[in-house]
Every structure is written in structure tokens, then in C-alpha cells.
Design an enzyme around this catalytic site. Structure first.
Site: not given
Length: 995
Positions: A406, A477, A554, A558
Site C-alpha cells: 500500500k 491474496d 473481496e 486489487e
């Protein structure tokens, strides 16, 4: 959340305060490497043994060190796949013997000791509220179990897999069963030994036909047909249907399509159609993609290999998801449908392959800057940029892979903006911070205590430590985390090609790509496309997928950040294979997001589901929810962030944006109070003026952790000028975008090569982009979006940063492709006596604007006079004294060819430095192909120079001459002249002199 699920928490803290705690906790994690070995890769390195104090994948028994214990000897060698719809078969965590429901679609399956449970649920189960958390699911319910009489297997293993199929295997020492199931397959294919084929039910089956080797039965209103080998029969007894298979070892069961009729004739017709392919067992599936750059289309061919268990037949029956049948290429006939959690699946029969052709609408390194060069907003943006670029931009972020990513993403966005603004010192400072942090992560040398990647050979995966949100133990992820690293590396690569070389640190970037979504089938270190579900068209986030509702994802956005990063990195480093993999994932998933996260066509969610979007897609449905928050802003915003130059896909359907945003305000009871920047940025893709007004009215908001006010303001302010994404126009380069506002198009493109690039758009417009630059068309007048107006600018169309960087100019203006004269600009002209000269009657050039607009006719070419003036209209001004200011000629001609086709108007600007009649500098511009739509278009210097001669010098009583003629076409055209500020659309030439 779904009551039966154990949440796999991967997400963000509930508030900024929680972030601080999480970051501090992450920063206190140190990894000792006394026993770790490192493998070098170029200048970088990664560990090859598990560092002390860390954990790799975990699950049942000894799976941590031996995931192949759940494979048969027939399974392919190499890295085991994870993050798939069937992963709980192999990555066993909660059911150590069999698996949780496997959502293949149209059917779902669950293994047990007796074989394969089969389910087809057509009614959604909906929970929650209309304005709060809510979900829909098509829950797994066993309709029958396909097996072998007496089978009692202690576990289910994996015998093999292909791109979207899997073959579960059972054995109890006497009896064996293998089945092949997959996405889009309405058949279950079975091979048996040691007993009769058996279909077992919870009660006496409802059989509607039993003839020869076929038996048809209905469960919960769903029709099935079982096909045994020729010569075999079926026996119905009690709660089971069995067959000896006439001594053979194969059979299949088909789910027949949903029909409006239940007549025996209809059922029989469908059964006969499917029966033609019942013994052509699908034994392989494979995708191959190609990028047609000229057409800006990504084609994907999905091939199904069949093996004829009897006869010599080929082809099969396949059901397509909405994102597939809406982009289907060719003439396949679609006649039947199935219900699925993704909406209606449509059937094609007799095929061994089908192809989709998806338009690629382009990406950019960042939204182009079209702001004024000296206004208050530029100062505001500069102040925001100072906040990001001062000190270490990564200091406030944790050391784990997600939060490091991030921070890198935030710094990379700011570096792109600094480059556009010409703030090279800030840009280089941000790039230095990115370089330092990436180099740290990409080096696992002796004495390293934190920030490193470790290759786990047993699992064929690369794990970053400190890990987060199950990226280590569950392999969750990786595409989310690593996408940020790759995107930041792509930005850095444009300015530091040496660092990005494969022999330096580029190899480590490629290693991250190979782990998360490896495009190379021959690479045995990592599975092929780990996170991307090839047939479903989107990623899965959970490594193991061990949930009652199947796998889940989700943050689709991303996932798109990862795909965009592949495109940008592949182009920046010349890696076409990576670029094209990114293009395939990006274009396919963009379509899937519109269908399954947004349902922007309002066709796929159950009719009684009260939401217009979901925060999470599950194998059996979707949820207006997240793993980490019930806030509507976060439920919806998690599928928007991070906002980048690859986020234009969010704006493909502008009308839906208001639907999405308005639901958020309704569910929230008012405007957003968290993640305002993410939501405004999304809103700006549908209505930039409103988003800008929201920003201005609430500029004291707290940014989302991965965002900055500099980036948000830059994004919103420029989209307020550019308008919405125009998907009707494509270009013959991956790095492009087209926007439209009030009927006016702006074209943008980036050139990362070392030579000039001419980009051709599908509507015929061309844009010449200098090496290492970004360009937009024309000279745009930007309106502030809150009723204010700003003075126009006359900036060159491309920036002036050194190659290979992108454009650092503070103000790049998109130009209208067509601006009807009934909609004039409201911006005032430059003052009289300036270096801007207006086209006036006479013809003449004057520093004074006209008072009543008229037109000048330019005669037809009736031939080809490209580059050579032919019957030109000549405008001239003399008596000019001034010095060269270092700029370039700016040309804005408002031209119109009416409804005629095949026209092209051309211009030449000449400079006589002393008024002697000798022209020391001559610039001939490429001709401008006008459209056959009445209304003026802007012909500007952005078309590029066809030729030039001489060098600009100081003027003393000099002259500037403009010649305008038709280069091609058989009809006259017009140029708008004598326009006042109030009239708008003023044709003018601005010379690069201080006078």
C-alpha cells in the site's frame, strides 16, 4: 457473514486508529535468518529455506511439508495449484478427508466416502437487510451421489487437473471411482472398478424414462440423464439406480438445461442431443490468448479436449458464463440455459472450442494532467504533493507485504504526478524511496532480519515475510499484495531501466509475477495462473477455498491492480509475454467485475436481492459485506481501490456509477464519512464536476491509508475536465485512453519507447507522442466544476521530461474532437498585444479578437496535396519584435467539413525574423482528417509535424504566416474566424515568443 463460514480475515482495520496499532505491531516483527539459505537472481536474492520463527502453508496432517499427499501417482508433476474453485480437495484444512462444496457451475459437488455428491440449486437463499449487510447464496444440497456400489473410501484424492477441470479419485482397496468435473460442464464423467455404477438418493428416485443404456430422473425439479455404455442397462431399486455397465468402466451423467416445458418429448429431445456427446469424455481444457494491437482486442480461445470412450465422436456440450457469451466470437448457436450464482449460463453444443473477443479499452500510467498551468488549483495540488514527497513516504506503513505494498502504491502515484508537474526533485525523491524499499525486499542476504521473500519448494510458492492476512499459512491474496510491488516497480522502471533489468532487480519482480499468476506453463517453479480462475474470469483470494460457500474474493479492484501492473511492467521492460498476460487478465476480469460484482446490466443477481453490488463474490453467491467492516463505504469502496491509471474500467458504464454511489449514500444515511477519496474518485468517472464539488466542500477529510490528497485531487480535477471514459473508441497501443464530455473527445496516449510514436484511434484520429512522453490532444479550457472558470492555457501537447520518463508538464489539455458552434467556450482570450494571433477576415492575423464569428471557405483539394500548399488561404501578421521563449508553436483551428467524407485540412506556419520576405523557420503540420458530422472540430499542433526546417531566432519587425489548404478531398471545408470571447471556439496561433 454467512453463518456456516469461518471468516478468513483479510482486509483493513476498521479505522485509522486501528491502522496505527496494526502498523506498530507489524513493525515489531523481526525475522531471524541464521538457518536460511539464499538464491541469487540477478542483483537480488530470495531465501530457499524457511526462516526461524516463520510459518508456511498449514493444514491437515503433514500437508505443510507434503501437499502431494493428497494427489495420486497420476497427478501432474511440478507445483501444486491453489486459489481455485476446487482447492479444498487438495489444500485440506477443515475437512481432512474429502472437501467442502466445489462450485463448478452449473452444478456443485461435494465428495464423501461413497462418491461424488451432486447439486444444482436454482433458488437463491437471501439474508440481511436492504440497507445493511446482505447476502445471496445458491447453497449446496445433495440431490444424488454418484459412486460405486459399496464404495467406502477413507478420503478423496486428486488424480489430475487441467485449466478448469479437476479429477477427484476414490479408492477403498476394492472399489475405485474417478470423476471429471469442471466449470461449464453439464456432464459428470466417471470411471469405475470393483463394483456397479451407482446413483444413490435420499429417497426413491423419480424416474421419467429408463430405456436401454439411458435413465432419466428428476430431483427437486431438475432433470438428469445417465448414459451407460452401449449394451448396458440401468436398474431402479429402492433409493438407488445401478448398472453393470456391460462390463465396461465408464459412464456419464448430464444435467439437462432449464426449459419452460416438462413434456416427455422435450426431455427426450434434450437427452438425445446430449447423448451424442455423452461418451466423449472431457479429458483436457486449455486457454490461449492473443492481443490484436491494431484492433485493441484480446481474444481467448477455450479448448476442450475429448476422449471417445466408445465410437469416434468428438465435441461436447459447454455452458458459458455471462462474461463469455456476451463476448462470444463466431456463430455458435445458443439455445438452452442454466441457472447459476453468476446469472444465466448459455449452452453451445458440439464444440471442442470457443473464442471470446474482448475489447481492450486501454490503461495509462496515470490520468493525464489537463489543469491550468498557473491557477490556484495547481498551487493547491503542489501543496498536497509536498505532503507526500516530504520525508520518507513509506515511514507510516508496516513491514508486512500488504501494507508495504500500500505504501509503495501511494508513493508511485505521487511520483507519476510529480513527473507530470515537472517537479523532478520530488519525483526523484519518491522514486528513490521506492527503489530503496524494493531493493531491501528483493535482497535476502546474510544478516537480514526482516523484509524478504522465501521460496517454498514443496508448495511452489513465494511468500513474503512479514506476511499478513494469511498470505503465508493459507496462501491468500498474493496477487493483492504483489500487485502493488509490481506496479511501483513499473513506475520506477521508466526512470531507472538499469535497476529494472533482469540482470539487476527485474528478475525479482518477474518472480513475484510468476508466483501470483504465472503465464508460463513450462515453468515448474510455480503453477500456471495461480490466482486467476481462467473460466470464471476472475481471481480467487483464498488459497485453500475451504468454505461452505466455496472460494471467495473481496477486492476485485486489487486484482485489477495486479493485472494493470503486469501491463505496465511488461511494456516498461519489453516483456511481451507478461504484458499480454496482463492484457488477458485485465480485459477478462473487467468484464467479469461488471457482471458479478456490479451486475451493472441488472441481469445476474437474484431479483429479490436488494443491492446493486456486492463486496464479495462467493462460489455459490455474493455478499454485500467485507471481511473487516460493515460500513457501506468500505463494502463498496473495497472494489474500487487503489485508484490508478488502470482504473478506467470502473467507468465503462457511467450510468451505473450513480446507481452504485447513490446506494452507498442511502445505506450510509448520507454522504461518506470514511474512504471519501476512494468513493469520490469512483464518482468522478461518472460525474467529475460533482465529485470535484464534493472534494472542495470536504477537503479536510482523512485519506484512505493507501491514498493521498495529491493523487485524489489530481484524479478528480482532471476527470472533471476530461469527462467519462469513451468505450466506443480504441487505439493501436495498450497505453491509451479516450474521454468524452459534452460531445467532445479527448485522446491520450503514453509512449515508453525511445522513438516517436504515432497512435491511431479507431475513429481515425491520430496522436503523435514523443519518446518517453504522454500526450493528449489539443488545448483544452478547464472549468473548475463548481461554477468558476479558469483562463485558458496554451501549453504544448506533450511534456518535456527527459526520456524515458513520462510527461512532467504541469498542464496538458485534452482537446475537443468536435465542438458545435452553439456551445461556445466562456473563457476570455489572452490580452491584446500578446503572442496569440486570431484568424480574422481579410484574411489576416491579429492580436485583437473579432466581434461576430463567421467562416472562411477553403477550396476543395481534388487531388492529393499532403505537405504541399494548394490554393491556400493565407493569414499573416508583421511588425513583430520579440525573443524566443523556448516553447513551441500552438495552433488551434476550428474546422468543419459538414457531412462530407474523405476530407483532410492541412496547415503550415512560417517565420520571417526581419520582415525581409525570407522565412527562416517553416513548420508543416500533418493534415487533419475531418469527420462527416456537422459542427466544428479542433485541428491543433497535436497532430504533429510532417516536416520542419530552420531554427527559431529573435524577431525584429518580423512576420508570422499561416497557410491553410485542403490536402485531400473533393469538397470545400470551412475555418471559423472573427470569433469573440463570447462567441467562443476562436481559431488562433500562439507563437513561441515573448513580444
Amino acid at each position: 457473514m454467512h453463518a456456516a463460514l469461518t471468516p478468513r480475515f483479510r482486509g483493513r482495520p476498521f479505522a485509522v486508529g486501528a491502522l496505527a496499532v496494526a502498523v506498530i505491531a507489524g513493525a515489531l516483527t523481526f525475522l531471524a535468518l541464521p538457518n536460511a539459505e539464499a538464491a541469487t537472481l540477478g542483483s537480488g536474492s530470495y531465501a530457499t529455506t524457511q526462516p526461524a520463527g516463520t510459518t508456511g502453508p498449514t493444514g491437515c496432517g503433514s500437508i505443510a511439508t507434503n501437499p502431494r499427499q493428497y494427489l495420486t501417482a497420476n497427478a501432474p508433476a511440478g507445483a501444486v495449484p491453489t486459489n481455485d474453485w476446487w482447492s479444498s480437495l487438495l489444500f485440506k484444512r477443515t475437512d481432512c478427508n474429502y472437501a467442502l462444496p466445489l462450485e463448478a457451475h452449473p452444478m456443485a459437488f461435494q465428495p464423501s466416502a461413497g462418491g461424488l455428491g451432486v447439486s444444482y440449486t436454482t433458488e437463491a437463499s437471501i439474508s440481511g437487510t436492504a440497507t445493511g449487510v446482505g447476502e445471496y447464496h445458491f447453497p449446496y444440497t445433495t440431490e444424488f451421489t454418484l459412486g460405486v456400489t459399496g464404495l467406502n473410501a477413507p478420503n478423496t484424492l486428486v488424480d489430475g487437473w487441467t485449466d478448469w477441470t479437476v479429477t477427484p479419485s476414490w479408492s477403498d482397496g476394492t472399489r475405485t471411482l474417478k470423476t471429471t468435473i469442471g466449470h461449464g460442464l453439464p456432464f459428470v464423467y466417471a470411471q469405475t472398478s470393483g463394483g456397479n455404477a451407482q446413483l444413490s438418493f435420499g429417497g426413491a428416485p423419480s424416474v421419467w424414462t429408463n430405456s436401454g443404456n439411458r435413465v432419466g430422473f428428476t430431483v427437486r425439479g431438475h432433470d438428469y440423464m445417465a448414459y451407460a455404455p452401449t449394451g448396458a442397462t440401468w436398474t431402479v431399486s429402492g433409493n438407488a439406480i445401478t448398472s453393470t455397465l456391460a462390463g465396461k468402466n465408464y459412464f456419464s451423467v448430464a444435467l439437462l438445461p432449464t426449459t419452460t416445458s416438462t413434456s416427455a418429448a422435450d426431455r427426450t429431445s434434450l437427452a438425445n442431443t446430449y447423448g451424442q456427446y455423452a461418451h466423449n469424455h472431457v479429458t483436457g481444457t486449455r486457454v490461449a490468448w492473443t492481443y490484436n494491437q491494431a484492433a485493441s482486442t484480446v481474444s481467448a480461445t477455450y479448448t476442450l479436449t475429448t476422449t471417445a470412450r466408445e465410437g469416434t465422436g468428438s465435441g461436447t456440450v459447454v455452458a458459458l458464463y455471462p462474461h463469455q457469451w456476451k463476448t462470444l466470437s463466431g456463430s455458435s448457436t445458443i439455445a438452452q440455459t442454466y441457472v447459476s450464482p453468476r446469472g444465466q449460463m448459455k449452452v453451445i453444443t458440439g464444440t471442442g472450442a470457443f473464442t471470446t473477443a474482448t475489447p481492450f479499452q486501454g490503461v495509462l500510467p496515470e490520468v493525464p494532467a489537463v489543469a491550468d498551468s498557473a491557477g490556484a488549483d495547481l498551487s493547491t495540488l503542489g501543496g498536497y504533493l509536498d505532503q507526500v514527497a516530504t520525508g520518507d513516504p513509506l515511514a507510516a506503513f508496516g513491514n508486512d507485504t500488504y501494507w508495504t505494498g500500500k505504501g509503495l502504491g501511494r508513493a508511485a502515484r505521487a511520483a507519476e504526478i510529480a513527473d507530470q508537474l515537472g517537479r523532478t526533485a520530488q519525483r526523484d525523491s519518491l522514486l528513490s524511496a521506492i527503489r530503496t524499499r524494493l531493493t531491501d525486499w528483493f535482497t535476502a542476504g546474510s544478516g537480514e532480519t526482516e523484509r524478504l521473500f522465501v521460496y517454498n519448494q514443496a508448495w511452489g510458492t513465494l511468500i513474503g515475510y512479514p506476511a499478513s492476512y494469511g498470505s503465508d499459512q493459507e496462501l491468500n491474496d498474493h496477487h493483492f499484495h504483489y500487485g502493488y510491488y509490481i506496479a511501483a516497480a513499473a513506475t520506477l522502471a521508466k526512470f531507472d531501466r538499469a535497476w529494472a533489468a533482469t540482470s539487476a532487480y527485474g528478475g525479482m519482480v518477474n518472480l513475484l509475477i510468476r508466483d501470483a499468476n504465472n503465464p508460463d506453463r513450462a515453468d515448474s517453479m510455480f503453477p500456471f495462473l495461480r490466482d486467476f480462475d481462467i473460466y470464471a474470469g476472475h481471481d480467487w483470494a483464498s488459497g485453500h477455498g475451504s468454505f461452505g460457500a466455496g472460494n471467495n474474493q473481496e477486492s476485485s479492484s486489487e486484482g485489477m491492480n495486479f493485472a494493470n501492473a503486469l501491463i505496465q511492467w511488461g511494456i516498461a521492460t519489453g516483456n511481451t509475454a507478461v504484458r499480454d498476460a496482463g492484457l488477458y487478465i485485465y480485459s477478462t476480469q473487467a468484464q467479469a467485475i461488471q457482471e458479478y460484482w456490479f451486475d451493472s446490466s441488472n441481469q445476474n443477481f437474484p431479483a429479490t436481492f436488494a443491492h446493486n453490488e456486492v463486496g464479495m463474490v462467493w462460489g455459490d453467491g455474493g455478499a454485500y459485506a467485507t471481511w473487516f467492516s460493515a460500513e457501506p463505504e468500505m463494502i463498496q469502496g473495497i472494489n474500487m481501490l487503489p485508484i490508478t491509471g488502470g482504473s478506467n474500467y470502473l467507468g465503462y458504464r457511467p450510468s451505473y456509477i450513480a446507481t452504485n454511489y447513490n446506494e452507498m449514500t442511502t445505506n450510509n444515511g448520507g454522504p461518506p464519512t470514511v474512504w471519501q477519496d476512494v468513493l469520490w474518485s469512483f464518482q468522478a468517472l461518472g460525474n467529475g464536476d460533482t465529485a470535484l464539488a464534493n472534494f472542495r466542500a470536504n477537503s479536510g477529510y482523512t485519506p484512505e491509508e493507501g491514498e493521498s490528497k495529491a493523487h485524489t485531487f489530481h484524479w478528480i480535477r482532471n476527470l472533471a475536465a476530461l469527462g467519462t471514459v469513451d468505450t466506443s473508441v480504441t487505439a493501436n497501443t495498450p497505453l491509451y485512453a479516450v474521454y468524452t464530455k459534452n460531445g467532445v473527445r479527448t485522446y491520450a496516449a503514453t509512449n515508453l519507447t525511445s522513438a516517436p510514436l504515432t497512435v491511431t484511434f479507431s475513429d481515425g484520429r491520430t496522436l503523435t507522442v514523443a519518446a518517453g512522453k504522454t500526450a493528449t490532444t489539443g488545448a483544452f479550457t478547464w472549468s473548475g466544476g463548481n461554477g468558476s472558470s479558469n483562463p485558458p492555457t496554451s501549453q504544448p501537447p506533450t511534456s518535456t521530461s527527459p526520456s524515458p520518463s513520462r510527461s512532467p508538464s504541469p498542464s496538458r489539455s485534452p482537446s475537443p474532437s468536435r465542438s458545435p458552434s452553439s456551445s461556445p467556450s466562456s473563457s476570455p482570450p489572452p490580452p491584446a498585444g500578446s503572442n496569440t494571433f486570431y484568424l480574422r477576415s481579410g484574411p489576416a492575423l491579429s492580436t485583437s479578437a473579432g466581434s461576430a464569428a463567421t467562416t472562411q471557405t477553403v477550396t476543395a483539394a481534388n487531388g492529393n496535396y499532403d505537405g504541399t500548399p494548394h490554393n491556400p488561404v493565407t493569414y499573416q501578421a508583421c511588425g513583430i519584435t520579440g525573443s524566443v521563449n523556448g516553447g513551441t508553436t500552438q495552433l488551434t483551428l476550428h474546422v468543419d467539413a459538414g457531412s462530407t467524407v474523405g476530407q483532410g485540412i492541412e496547415a503550415r506556419v512560417s517565420y520571417d525574423f526581419t520582415g525581409s520576405g525570407t522565412y527562416g523557420r517553416v513548420e508543416t503540420y500533418r493534415y487533419f482528417a475531418t469527420d462527416p458530422v456537422p459542427g466544428t472540430e479542433q485541428y491543433t499542433q497535436a497532430v504533429g509535424l510532417a516536416s520542419s526546417s530552420g531554427t527559431l531566432a529573435a524577431m525584429s519587425g518580423g512576420c508570422v504566416k499561416l497557410e491553410v489548404w485542403n490536402a485531400i478531398g473533393n469538397a470545400p471545408t470551412t475555418v471559423r474566424i472573427d470569433a469573440s470571447a463570447a462567441n467562443g471556439n476562436q481559431s488562433a496561433v500562439t507563437i513561441p515568443y515573448t513580444v
